[in-house]
Design a protein around this motif. Sequence first.
Motif, mmCIF file in Angstrom:
data_model
loop_
_atom_site.group_PDB
_atom_site.id
_atom_site.type_symbol
_atom_site.label_atom_id
_atom_site.label_comp_id
_atom_site.label_asym_id
_atom_site.label_seq_id
_atom_site.Cartn_x
_atom_site.Cartn_y
_atom_site.Cartn_z
ATOM 1 N N UNK A 187 -7.492 -3.208 -11.615
ATOM 2 C CA UNK A 187 -6.664 -3.537 -12.166
ATOM 3 C C UNK A 187 -5.233 -3.465 -11.402
ATOM 4 N N UNK A 188 -4.259 -4.289 -11.874
ATOM 5 C CA UNK A 188 -2.971 -4.531 -11.305
ATOM 6 C C UNK A 188 -2.368 -2.977 -11.062
ATOM 7 N N UNK A 189 -2.207 -2.214 -12.131
ATOM 8 C CA UNK A 189 -1.523 -0.911 -12.046
ATOM 9 C C UNK A 189 -2.532 0.144 -11.163
ATOM 10 N N UNK A 190 -3.642 -0.268 -10.921
ATOM 11 C CA UNK A 190 -4.259 0.464 -9.730
ATOM 12 C C UNK A 190 -3.842 0.352 -8.203
ATOM 13 N N UNK B 26 -7.261 -8.896 -8.246
ATOM 14 C CA UNK B 26 -8.183 -10.016 -8.380
ATOM 15 C C UNK B 26 -9.451 -9.669 -7.405
ATOM 16 N N UNK B 27 -8.862 -9.811 -6.143
ATOM 17 C CA UNK B 27 -9.818 -9.755 -5.029
ATOM 18 C C UNK B 27 -10.846 -8.410 -4.823
ATOM 19 N N UNK C 215 -5.758 8.016 4.586
ATOM 20 C CA UNK C 215 -6.075 7.257 3.538
ATOM 21 C C UNK C 215 -7.566 7.160 2.938
ATOM 22 N N UNK C 216 -7.717 6.950 1.792
ATOM 23 C CA UNK C 216 -9.132 6.748 1.293
ATOM 24 C C UNK C 216 -9.574 5.387 1.630
ATOM 25 N N UNK C 217 -10.924 5.305 1.391
ATOM 26 C CA UNK C 217 -11.401 3.785 1.838
ATOM 27 C C UNK C 217 -10.972 2.623 0.874
ATOM 28 N N UNK C 218 -10.553 3.128 -0.223
ATOM 29 C CA UNK C 218 -10.050 2.149 -1.165
ATOM 30 C C UNK C 218 -8.393 1.854 -0.847
ATOM 31 N N UNK C 219 -7.777 2.902 -0.465
ATOM 32 C CA UNK C 219 -6.370 2.642 -0.222
ATOM 33 C C UNK C 219 -6.345 1.868 1.368
ATOM 34 N N UNK C 220 -7.300 2.068 2.111
ATOM 35 C CA UNK C 220 -7.514 1.277 3.196
ATOM 36 C C UNK C 220 -7.723 -0.298 3.041
ATOM 37 N N UNK C 221 -8.384 -0.468 1.994
ATOM 38 C CA UNK C 221 -8.830 -1.787 1.557
ATOM 39 C C UNK C 221 -7.497 -2.549 0.969
ATOM 40 N N UNK C 222 -6.845 -1.753 0.362
ATOM 41 C CA UNK C 222 -5.439 -2.193 -0.573
ATOM 42 C C UNK C 222 -4.555 -2.523 0.552
ATOM 43 N N UNK C 223 -4.377 -1.572 1.469
ATOM 44 C CA UNK C 223 -3.487 -1.490 2.913
ATOM 45 C C UNK C 223 -3.686 -2.876 3.569
ATOM 46 N N UNK C 224 -4.894 -2.916 3.868
ATOM 47 C CA UNK C 224 -5.087 -4.136 4.697
ATOM 48 C C UNK C 224 -4.784 -5.416 4.024
ATOM 49 N N UNK D 57 -0.469 -10.000 3.063
ATOM 50 C CA UNK D 57 0.383 -10.583 2.439
ATOM 51 C C UNK D 57 -0.125 -10.879 1.175
ATOM 52 N N UNK D 58 -1.168 -10.395 0.367
ATOM 53 C CA UNK D 58 -1.496 -10.592 -0.867
ATOM 54 C C UNK D 58 -0.659 -9.749 -1.752
ATOM 55 N N UNK D 59 -0.422 -10.384 -2.829
ATOM 56 C CA UNK D 59 0.548 -9.930 -3.948
ATOM 57 C C UNK D 59 -0.432 -8.777 -4.604
ATOM 58 N N UNK D 60 0.357 -7.784 -5.483
ATOM 59 C CA UNK D 60 -0.699 -6.755 -6.002
ATOM 60 C C UNK D 60 -1.567 -7.557 -6.915
ATOM 61 N N UNK D 61 -1.161 -8.534 -7.785
ATOM 62 C CA UNK D 61 -2.034 -9.490 -8.709
ATOM 63 C C UNK D 61 -3.246 -10.016 -7.703
ATOM 64 N N UNK D 62 -2.925 -10.628 -6.692
ATOM 65 C CA UNK D 62 -4.075 -11.075 -5.710
ATOM 66 C C UNK D 62 -5.033 -9.980 -5.093
ATOM 67 N N UNK D 63 -4.377 -8.727 -4.904
ATOM 68 C CA UNK D 63 -5.265 -7.751 -4.513
ATOM 69 C C UNK D 63 -6.072 -7.191 -5.536
#
Length: 85
Positions: free
Chosen positions: A34-37, A29-30, A7-16, A21-27
């Motif tokens: 973008x939500x689609x990203x 924002x944090x 996984x890329x660094x950004x994918x790792x951030x998203x995965x964690x 338990x964060x939703x896609x919208x919460x991720x």
Amino acid sequence: MDAVNTLSNRELEVAWEWVDGLSADEIADKLFIAYDTVRNHKRAIMKKLNVRSALVVAKLMARHDPEKYLNGLGILITMIILLNR
């Protein structure tokens, strides 16, 4: 080889964040993306890890870094979310 290492660094951030338990919208924002990203990253994560379930993503993340996983209470939150869907 640990599949999580692909996984890329950004994918790792998203995965964690996802496992915690964060939703896609919460991720989105944090992480200021973008939500689609976030959705694209989640799809890429599942493809790279060759899984079809968020629960399996959580399991692999826990194996990859148990201390970080437990510090985030990832397993508890993941289970609660998945049981309530």
